[in-house]
Design an enzyme around this catalytic site. Structure first.
Site, PDB file in Angstrom:
ATOM      1  N   HIS A   1     -29.849 -48.512  60.077  1.00  0.00           N
ATOM      2  CA  HIS A   1     -28.839 -48.616  61.120  1.00  0.00           C
ATOM      3  C   HIS A   1     -29.110 -47.505  62.135  1.00  0.00           C
ATOM      4  O   HIS A   1     -29.871 -46.574  61.868  1.00  0.00           O
ATOM      5  CB  HIS A   1     -27.442 -48.469  60.532  1.00  0.00           C
ATOM      6  CG  HIS A   1     -27.013 -49.657  59.731  1.00  0.00           C
ATOM      7  ND1 HIS A   1     -25.699 -49.898  59.428  1.00  0.00           N
ATOM      8  CD2 HIS A   1     -27.715 -50.669  59.159  1.00  0.00           C
ATOM      9  CE1 HIS A   1     -25.602 -51.005  58.719  1.00  0.00           C
ATOM     10  NE2 HIS A   1     -26.819 -51.492  58.532  1.00  0.00           N
TER      11      HIS A   1
ATOM     12  N   GLU B   1     -27.374 -44.954  63.292  1.00  0.00           N
ATOM     13  CA  GLU B   1     -27.036 -43.592  62.891  1.00  0.00           C
ATOM     14  C   GLU B   1     -28.056 -43.041  61.896  1.00  0.00           C
ATOM     15  O   GLU B   1     -28.430 -41.867  61.975  1.00  0.00           O
ATOM     16  CB  GLU B   1     -25.621 -43.552  62.277  1.00  0.00           C
ATOM     17  CG  GLU B   1     -24.537 -43.976  63.224  1.00  0.00           C
ATOM     18  CD  GLU B   1     -24.243 -45.487  63.222  1.00  0.00           C
ATOM     19  OE1 GLU B   1     -23.140 -45.851  63.654  1.00  0.00           O
ATOM     20  OE2 GLU B   1     -25.114 -46.287  62.800  1.00  0.00           O
TER      21      GLU B   1
ATOM     22  N   SER C   1     -18.850 -48.674  66.335  1.00  0.00           N
ATOM     23  CA  SER C   1     -18.118 -48.012  65.261  1.00  0.00           C
ATOM     24  C   SER C   1     -18.932 -48.009  63.968  1.00  0.00           C
ATOM     25  O   SER C   1     -19.469 -49.039  63.566  1.00  0.00           O
ATOM     26  CB  SER C   1     -16.788 -48.758  65.057  1.00  0.00           C
ATOM     27  OG  SER C   1     -15.959 -48.073  64.159  1.00  0.00           O
TER      28      SER C   1
ATOM     29  N   CYS D   1     -20.396 -48.141  60.208  1.00  0.00           N
ATOM     30  CA  CYS D   1     -20.104 -48.867  58.965  1.00  0.00           C
ATOM     31  C   CYS D   1     -19.884 -47.871  57.825  1.00  0.00           C
ATOM     32  O   CYS D   1     -20.005 -46.658  58.006  1.00  0.00           O
ATOM     33  CB  CYS D   1     -21.264 -49.807  58.631  1.00  0.00           C
ATOM     34  SG  CYS D   1     -22.752 -48.936  58.062  1.00  0.00           S
TER      35      CYS D   1
ATOM     36  N   CYS E   1     -23.038 -45.631  57.119  1.00  0.00           N
ATOM     37  CA  CYS E   1     -23.239 -44.611  58.154  1.00  0.00           C
ATOM     38  C   CYS E   1     -22.132 -43.566  58.121  1.00  0.00           C
ATOM     39  O   CYS E   1     -22.398 -42.376  58.324  1.00  0.00           O
ATOM     40  CB  CYS E   1     -23.363 -45.269  59.517  1.00  0.00           C
ATOM     41  SG  CYS E   1     -24.856 -46.305  59.618  1.00  0.00           S
TER      42      CYS E   1
END
Length: 145
Positions: A51, A53, A78, A80, A83
């Site tokens: 992901h 991040e 936003s 998950c 993350c």
């Protein structure tokens, strides 16, 4: 005018979208300098865990808990649960989110654990996600099921 670190996260999201991936970008700013940047690479790398991040953390490399505590993590969507866990584990105290209309991640979890979460409600971030979902609903659904 956008903060340079947030703009870099949006640029990462655009690059990911141009590559056929999810348009989610992230950067890490420490003491006024972007030390890490990344984008969601789930599609490009065939990865379940890359992901945006996580990619930004990988790019920033090993840092102390104290350094990450002074840093700001920017993300266009936003975070998950995975993350959010990485954000807490690394020691971040502040996260800036581009948008949470497409999906509300684990912002409350971060807040409950003392992380300041700032949501920008950025129109470009929302529009990129909407365009991706319309173009490739099957890939978007992979993380949603």
């Amino acid at each position: 005018m956008r903060d340079a670190a947030f703009q870099a996260a949006v640029d990462e999201a655009r690059d990911g979208f141009a590559e056929g991936g999810l348009p989610i970008g992230s950067t890490i700013e420490l003491d006024g300098e972007v030390i890490g940047r990344g984008r969601n690479l789930r599609v490009q790398k065939g990865s379940a865990v890359f992901h945006a991040e996580i990619s930004a953390l990988e790019s920033a490399g090993r840092r102390t808990h104290e350094e990450y505590g002074r840093a700001v993590l920017y993300t266009t969507l936003s975070p998950c649960s995975m993350c959010a866990g990485a954000i807490l584990r690394s020691g971040f105290r502040r996260v800036v989110v581009g948008e949470n209309r497409t999906v509300m991640g684990f912002e409350d979890f971060l807040i409950e654990h003392g992380v300041e979460v700032v949501v920008l409600d950025d129109e470009e971030c929302t529009a990129l996600m909407a365009e991706f979902i319309a173009r490739d609903p099957g890939t978007w659904a992979e993380d949603r099921s």
